[in-house]
Scaffold this motif. Structure first.
Motif, PDB file in Angstrom:
ATOM      1  N   THR A 186      10.048 -37.938  13.148  1.00 52.08           N
ATOM      2  CA  THR A 186      10.650 -39.112  13.784  1.00 52.08           C
ATOM      3  C   THR A 186      11.078 -38.757  15.207  1.00 52.08           C
ATOM      4  O   THR A 186      10.844 -39.522  16.151  1.00 52.08           O
ATOM      5  CB  THR A 186      11.854 -39.604  12.961  1.00 52.08           C
ATOM      6  OG1 THR A 186      11.391 -39.986  11.661  1.00 52.08           O
ATOM      7  CG2 THR A 186      12.529 -40.787  13.631  1.00 52.08           C
ATOM      8  N   ARG A 240       9.269 -39.978  18.852  1.00 50.76           N
ATOM      9  CA  ARG A 240      10.010 -40.583  19.956  1.00 50.76           C
ATOM     10  C   ARG A 240       9.801 -39.797  21.256  1.00 50.76           C
ATOM     11  O   ARG A 240       9.488 -40.369  22.300  1.00 50.76           O
ATOM     12  CB  ARG A 240      11.504 -40.647  19.614  1.00 50.76           C
ATOM     13  CG  ARG A 240      12.376 -41.120  20.734  1.00 50.76           C
ATOM     14  CD  ARG A 240      12.116 -42.594  21.008  1.00 50.76           C
ATOM     15  NE  ARG A 240      12.898 -43.027  22.157  1.00 50.76           N
ATOM     16  CZ  ARG A 240      12.416 -43.780  23.126  1.00 50.76           C
ATOM     17  NH1 ARG A 240      11.184 -44.220  23.064  1.00 50.76           N
ATOM     18  NH2 ARG A 240      13.161 -44.133  24.124  1.00 50.76           N
ATOM     19  N   GLY A 244       6.535 -41.436  22.472  1.00 53.52           N
ATOM     20  CA  GLY A 244       7.227 -42.628  22.942  1.00 53.52           C
ATOM     21  C   GLY A 244       7.359 -43.724  21.897  1.00 53.52           C
ATOM     22  O   GLY A 244       7.510 -44.901  22.245  1.00 53.52           O
ATOM     23  N   GLU A 245       7.329 -43.352  20.627  1.00 51.66           N
ATOM     24  CA  GLU A 245       7.448 -44.344  19.560  1.00 51.66           C
ATOM     25  C   GLU A 245       8.892 -44.853  19.474  1.00 51.66           C
ATOM     26  O   GLU A 245       9.835 -44.118  19.762  1.00 51.66           O
ATOM     27  CB  GLU A 245       7.022 -43.718  18.224  1.00 51.66           C
ATOM     28  CG  GLU A 245       5.562 -43.302  18.207  1.00 51.66           C
ATOM     29  CD  GLU A 245       5.177 -42.561  16.931  1.00 51.66           C
ATOM     30  OE1 GLU A 245       6.065 -42.188  16.146  1.00 51.66           O
ATOM     31  OE2 GLU A 245       3.968 -42.337  16.747  1.00 51.66           O
ATOM     32  N   ARG A 246       9.026 -46.095  19.072  1.00 50.48           N
ATOM     33  CA  ARG A 246      10.353 -46.700  18.946  1.00 50.48           C
ATOM     34  C   ARG A 246      11.049 -46.168  17.699  1.00 50.48           C
ATOM     35  O   ARG A 246      10.430 -45.946  16.673  1.00 50.48           O
ATOM     36  CB  ARG A 246      10.243 -48.215  18.831  1.00 50.48           C
ATOM     37  CG  ARG A 246       9.859 -48.880  20.124  1.00 50.48           C
ATOM     38  CD  ARG A 246       9.840 -50.380  20.003  1.00 50.48           C
ATOM     39  NE  ARG A 246      10.904 -50.836  19.086  1.00 50.48           N
ATOM     40  CZ  ARG A 246      10.862 -51.982  18.427  1.00 50.48           C
ATOM     41  NH1 ARG A 246       9.840 -52.774  18.560  1.00 50.48           N
ATOM     42  NH2 ARG A 246      11.829 -52.334  17.629  1.00 50.48           N
ATOM     43  N   ILE A 247      12.359 -46.007  17.811  1.00 51.89           N
ATOM     44  CA  ILE A 247      13.171 -45.672  16.642  1.00 51.89           C
ATOM     45  C   ILE A 247      14.052 -46.886  16.362  1.00 51.89           C
ATOM     46  O   ILE A 247      14.976 -47.188  17.116  1.00 51.89           O
ATOM     47  CB  ILE A 247      14.032 -44.414  16.890  1.00 51.89           C
ATOM     48  CG1 ILE A 247      13.129 -43.209  17.105  1.00 51.89           C
ATOM     49  CG2 ILE A 247      14.963 -44.170  15.708  1.00 51.89           C
ATOM     50  CD1 ILE A 247      13.867 -41.921  17.379  1.00 51.89           C
ATOM     51  N   ARG A 269      14.338 -47.492  10.673  1.00 51.24           N
ATOM     52  CA  ARG A 269      13.836 -46.123  10.632  1.00 51.24           C
ATOM     53  C   ARG A 269      14.998 -45.120  10.528  1.00 51.24           C
ATOM     54  O   ARG A 269      14.922 -44.150   9.785  1.00 51.24           O
ATOM     55  CB  ARG A 269      12.980 -45.842  11.863  1.00 51.24           C
ATOM     56  CG  ARG A 269      12.268 -44.499  11.791  1.00 51.24           C
ATOM     57  CD  ARG A 269      11.293 -44.340  12.908  1.00 51.24           C
ATOM     58  NE  ARG A 269      10.136 -45.207  12.680  1.00 51.24           N
ATOM     59  CZ  ARG A 269       9.054 -45.223  13.420  1.00 51.24           C
ATOM     60  NH1 ARG A 269       8.973 -44.428  14.461  1.00 51.24           N
ATOM     61  NH2 ARG A 269       8.053 -46.017  13.146  1.00 51.24           N
TER      62      ARG A 269
END
Length: 106
Positions: A71, A75, A79-82, A86
């Protein structure tokens, strides 16, 4: 010894999964090599742990630890959203691993 093997298994599994994401379905030699190396080291470490700990505990800690670290990697690196959902899921995973640890299995 068990904790060191668990950390090695989790970190190498995260390296394998991160490399797999970097490969993104295409044949890129370095990410594919990282995937094979990461999962290979994780498999050996997990195999050695089987001598010391129950299989359910090993896979719960390995999978949970990897989910938490991935996770963060998702991020920071991708650059994935948290989202709040989650974060709640990660908190539940951590809580489950703590409960397993309280049973004295580790």
């Amino acid at each position: 010894m068990e904790y060191a093997l668990l950390v090695l298994a989790v970190v190498s599994g995260v390296v394998g999964s991160t490399s797999l994401k970097l490969a993104a379905g295409a044949w890129r030699p370095w990410p594919v090599a990282g995937t094979l190396a990461g999962y290979g080291v994780a498999t050996v470490a997990l195999g050695l742990l089987m001598e010391y700990l129950p299989v359910g505990v090993i896979h719960a800690v390995w999978g949970g630890g990897a989910a938490v670290l991935l996770t963060v990697v998702g991020r920071v690196v991708f650059g994935e959203r948290i989202t709040a959902t989650r974060v709640a899921g990660v908190a539940l995973i951590v809580g489950g691993v703590v409960l397993l640890n309280l049973t004295g299995s580790l």
